[in-house]
Design a protein around this motif. Sequence first.
Motif, PDB file in Angstrom:
ATOM      1  N   GLN A   1       0.825  -1.205   0.000  1.00  0.00           N
ATOM      2  CA  GLN A   1       0.000   0.000   0.000  1.00  0.00           C
ATOM      3  C   GLN A   1       0.861   1.258   0.000  1.00  0.00           C
ATOM      4  O   GLN A   1       0.606   2.203  -0.755  1.00  0.00           O
ATOM      5  CB  GLN A   1      -0.920  -0.018   1.217  1.00  0.00           C
ATOM      6  CG  GLN A   1      -2.046   0.988   1.150  1.00  0.00           C
ATOM      7  CD  GLN A   1      -3.076   0.724   2.231  1.00  0.00           C
ATOM      8  OE1 GLN A   1      -2.738   0.475   3.387  1.00  0.00           O
ATOM      9  NE2 GLN A   1      -4.347   0.780   1.866  1.00  0.00           N
ATOM     10  N   ARG A   2       1.904   1.274   0.812  1.00  0.00           N
ATOM     11  CA  ARG A   2       2.797   2.432   0.839  1.00  0.00           C
ATOM     12  C   ARG A   2       3.560   2.569  -0.480  1.00  0.00           C
ATOM     13  O   ARG A   2       3.839   3.680  -0.934  1.00  0.00           O
ATOM     14  CB  ARG A   2       3.770   2.316   2.010  1.00  0.00           C
ATOM     15  CG  ARG A   2       3.172   2.759   3.335  1.00  0.00           C
ATOM     16  CD  ARG A   2       4.198   2.707   4.428  1.00  0.00           C
ATOM     17  NE  ARG A   2       4.418   1.351   4.901  1.00  0.00           N
ATOM     18  CZ  ARG A   2       5.547   0.912   5.453  1.00  0.00           C
ATOM     19  NH1 ARG A   2       6.593   1.722   5.567  1.00  0.00           N
ATOM     20  NH2 ARG A   2       5.651  -0.337   5.877  1.00  0.00           N
ATOM     21  N   GLY A   3       3.884   1.425  -1.092  1.00  0.00           N
ATOM     22  CA  GLY A   3       4.508   1.486  -2.408  1.00  0.00           C
ATOM     23  C   GLY A   3       3.598   2.129  -3.431  1.00  0.00           C
ATOM     24  O   GLY A   3       4.047   2.898  -4.292  1.00  0.00           O
ATOM     25  N   GLY A   4       2.298   1.834  -3.335  1.00  0.00           N
ATOM     26  CA  GLY A   4       1.331   2.470  -4.229  1.00  0.00           C
ATOM     27  C   GLY A   4       1.243   3.966  -4.015  1.00  0.00           C
ATOM     28  O   GLY A   4       1.098   4.738  -4.975  1.00  0.00           O
ATOM     29  N   VAL A   5       1.341   4.391  -2.759  1.00  0.00           N
ATOM     30  CA  VAL A   5       1.344   5.828  -2.461  1.00  0.00           C
ATOM     31  C   VAL A   5       2.591   6.482  -3.044  1.00  0.00           C
ATOM     32  O   VAL A   5       2.523   7.562  -3.650  1.00  0.00           O
ATOM     33  CB  VAL A   5       1.266   6.066  -0.935  1.00  0.00           C
ATOM     34  CG1 VAL A   5       1.511   7.542  -0.603  1.00  0.00           C
ATOM     35  CG2 VAL A   5      -0.091   5.628  -0.394  1.00  0.00           C
ATOM     36  N   ALA A   6       3.747   5.827  -2.879  1.00  0.00           N
ATOM     37  CA  ALA A   6       4.994   6.371  -3.440  1.00  0.00           C
ATOM     38  C   ALA A   6       4.881   6.509  -4.946  1.00  0.00           C
ATOM     39  O   ALA A   6       5.299   7.529  -5.522  1.00  0.00           O
ATOM     40  CB  ALA A   6       6.168   5.458  -3.067  1.00  0.00           C
ATOM     41  N   ARG A   7       4.332   5.513  -5.604  1.00  0.00           N
ATOM     42  CA  ARG A   7       4.181   5.573  -7.063  1.00  0.00           C
ATOM     43  C   ARG A   7       3.232   6.701  -7.465  1.00  0.00           C
ATOM     44  O   ARG A   7       3.436   7.373  -8.482  1.00  0.00           O
ATOM     45  CB  ARG A   7       3.667   4.239  -7.592  1.00  0.00           C
ATOM     46  CG  ARG A   7       3.605   4.170  -9.105  1.00  0.00           C
ATOM     47  CD  ARG A   7       3.182   2.797  -9.588  1.00  0.00           C
ATOM     48  NE  ARG A   7       1.838   2.446  -9.132  1.00  0.00           N
ATOM     49  CZ  ARG A   7       1.245   1.285  -9.390  1.00  0.00           C
ATOM     50  NH1 ARG A   7       1.878   0.350 -10.072  1.00  0.00           N
ATOM     51  NH2 ARG A   7       0.029   1.040  -8.948  1.00  0.00           N
ATOM     52  N   ALA A   8       2.188   6.923  -6.668  1.00  0.00           N
ATOM     53  CA  ALA A   8       1.225   7.980  -6.985  1.00  0.00           C
ATOM     54  C   ALA A   8       1.826   9.373  -6.846  1.00  0.00           C
ATOM     55  O   ALA A   8       1.443  10.299  -7.568  1.00  0.00           O
ATOM     56  CB  ALA A   8       0.002   7.853  -6.082  1.00  0.00           C
ATOM     57  N   LEU A   9       2.787   9.530  -5.936  1.00  0.00           N
ATOM     58  CA  LEU A   9       3.316  10.863  -5.644  1.00  0.00           C
ATOM     59  C   LEU A   9       4.571  11.212  -6.426  1.00  0.00           C
ATOM     60  O   LEU A   9       4.891  12.392  -6.590  1.00  0.00           O
ATOM     61  CB  LEU A   9       3.619  10.986  -4.145  1.00  0.00           C
ATOM     62  CG  LEU A   9       2.431  10.903  -3.193  1.00  0.00           C
ATOM     63  CD1 LEU A   9       2.904  11.040  -1.750  1.00  0.00           C
ATOM     64  CD2 LEU A   9       1.395  11.960  -3.518  1.00  0.00           C
TER      65      LEU A   9
ATOM     66  N   LEU B   1       2.940  12.758   4.426  1.00  0.00           N
ATOM     67  CA  LEU B   1       3.569  12.827   3.111  1.00  0.00           C
ATOM     68  C   LEU B   1       2.577  13.275   2.045  1.00  0.00           C
ATOM     69  O   LEU B   1       2.907  14.125   1.201  1.00  0.00           O
ATOM     70  CB  LEU B   1       4.159  11.465   2.748  1.00  0.00           C
ATOM     71  CG  LEU B   1       4.855  11.378   1.388  1.00  0.00           C
ATOM     72  CD1 LEU B   1       6.023  12.351   1.305  1.00  0.00           C
ATOM     73  CD2 LEU B   1       5.333   9.948   1.122  1.00  0.00           C
ATOM     74  N   LEU B   2       1.375  12.714   2.065  1.00  0.00           N
ATOM     75  CA  LEU B   2       0.358  13.127   1.094  1.00  0.00           C
ATOM     76  C   LEU B   2       0.089  14.626   1.185  1.00  0.00           C
ATOM     77  O   LEU B   2       0.042  15.332   0.166  1.00  0.00           O
ATOM     78  CB  LEU B   2      -0.937  12.347   1.329  1.00  0.00           C
ATOM     79  CG  LEU B   2      -0.947  10.887   0.869  1.00  0.00           C
ATOM     80  CD1 LEU B   2      -2.112  10.136   1.512  1.00  0.00           C
ATOM     81  CD2 LEU B   2      -1.055  10.804  -0.649  1.00  0.00           C
ATOM     82  N   LEU B   3      -0.085  15.126   2.404  1.00  0.00           N
ATOM     83  CA  LEU B   3      -0.369  16.552   2.596  1.00  0.00           C
ATOM     84  C   LEU B   3       0.843  17.413   2.236  1.00  0.00           C
ATOM     85  O   LEU B   3       0.694  18.487   1.640  1.00  0.00           O
ATOM     86  CB  LEU B   3      -0.794  16.809   4.039  1.00  0.00           C
ATOM     87  CG  LEU B   3      -2.178  16.292   4.424  1.00  0.00           C
ATOM     88  CD1 LEU B   3      -2.386  16.381   5.924  1.00  0.00           C
ATOM     89  CD2 LEU B   3      -3.265  17.089   3.693  1.00  0.00           C
ATOM     90  N   GLU B   4       2.032  16.939   2.588  1.00  0.00           N
ATOM     91  CA  GLU B   4       3.249  17.700   2.286  1.00  0.00           C
ATOM     92  C   GLU B   4       3.445  17.850   0.785  1.00  0.00           C
ATOM     93  O   GLU B   4       3.708  18.954   0.280  1.00  0.00           O
ATOM     94  CB  GLU B   4       4.454  17.000   2.902  1.00  0.00           C
ATOM     95  CG  GLU B   4       5.784  17.669   2.606  1.00  0.00           C
ATOM     96  CD  GLU B   4       6.964  16.852   3.092  1.00  0.00           C
ATOM     97  OE1 GLU B   4       8.069  17.034   2.545  1.00  0.00           O
ATOM     98  OE2 GLU B   4       6.782  16.023   4.009  1.00  0.00           O
ATOM     99  N   VAL B   5       3.313  16.738   0.053  1.00  0.00           N
ATOM    100  CA  VAL B   5       3.508  16.791  -1.393  1.00  0.00           C
ATOM    101  C   VAL B   5       2.410  17.623  -2.054  1.00  0.00           C
ATOM    102  O   VAL B   5       2.689  18.468  -2.917  1.00  0.00           O
ATOM    103  CB  VAL B   5       3.549  15.370  -1.974  1.00  0.00           C
ATOM    104  CG1 VAL B   5       3.540  15.413  -3.501  1.00  0.00           C
ATOM    105  CG2 VAL B   5       4.786  14.622  -1.475  1.00  0.00           C
ATOM    106  N   ALA B   6       1.155  17.389  -1.654  1.00  0.00           N
ATOM    107  CA  ALA B   6       0.054  18.149  -2.244  1.00  0.00           C
ATOM    108  C   ALA B   6       0.210  19.645  -1.992  1.00  0.00           C
ATOM    109  O   ALA B   6      -0.003  20.466  -2.889  1.00  0.00           O
ATOM    110  CB  ALA B   6      -1.281  17.648  -1.695  1.00  0.00           C
ATOM    111  N   SER B   7       0.599  20.008  -0.774  1.00  0.00           N
ATOM    112  CA  SER B   7       0.756  21.426  -0.434  1.00  0.00           C
ATOM    113  C   SER B   7       1.921  22.047  -1.186  1.00  0.00           C
ATOM    114  O   SER B   7       1.829  23.179  -1.679  1.00  0.00           O
ATOM    115  CB  SER B   7       0.955  21.589   1.078  1.00  0.00           C
ATOM    116  OG  SER B   7      -0.182  21.160   1.790  1.00  0.00           O
ATOM    117  N   SER B   8       3.038  21.335  -1.301  1.00  0.00           N
ATOM    118  CA  SER B   8       4.209  21.892  -1.966  1.00  0.00           C
ATOM    119  C   SER B   8       3.964  22.095  -3.457  1.00  0.00           C
ATOM    120  O   SER B   8       4.520  23.020  -4.067  1.00  0.00           O
ATOM    121  CB  SER B   8       5.416  20.975  -1.759  1.00  0.00           C
ATOM    122  OG  SER B   8       5.238  19.733  -2.412  1.00  0.00           O
TER     123      SER B   8
END
Length: 230
Positions: free
Chosen positions: A154-162, A189-196
């Motif tokens: 699941q975390r790998g999927g998040v990494a691939r998405a970001l 991480l999701l919020l950090e990447v989205a915000s940046s």
Amino acid sequence: MPDVSGGHVGARVLVAADRVSMALGAGSIRTKVIDDATFELRGGEHVSIAGPSGSGKSTILHLVAGITPPTTGAISWPALGPASSLRPSQVSISFQGPSLMAPLSLLENVELPLLLSGVREAQARDEAVAMLERVGLLEVVERLPEELSGGQVQRGGVARALVGRPKLIVADEPTGQSDHVTAARVVDLLLEVASSLGSGLLIATHDRTVAARMDRHWTVHDRVLKSEMP
């Protein structure tokens, strides 16, 4: 016809749906999953979506990501272009179930959207490694998906998405198989990447702690999408 538009006035509209409905099956077994939904999501907005299992949350995510066209109504991506241009660079999705490609290592899976977008191989590898480090998977980058735990997949999927710096991030229960500490790290991480990046973020979640960190909240119940105040 609930309208769940709102927030970040002046920001670019990333996705807009007008009276969208979605039905599955055919003939006498045709079942409506989403009924007459109207919404907008803008750049910089962070939105959670909640509802009982089978209520249509994943269907909304697939509509937003341009994976599935609506049965009726219209959906568009004003700031992103036609559905054919959305992936892999502009819209990314982290699926609830296993989505990594079985023949590829974890690292190769995360590199893939970058390579498909024309990024040079060496740069793609460096960026994939950096993102996998951020989700705590640096020690397992060479493993195949079948050699990983459910939470690691699941975390790998998040990494691939970001990793491709998308303008719209869609995540389906991204913390569902994680402990509280790891879940908080993933949401950070999701919020950090989205915000940046100034990206829109739409997360389907049953976790109220996760939902509380979003700007706005949508709910799906009895096929109807509604907006709730934070």
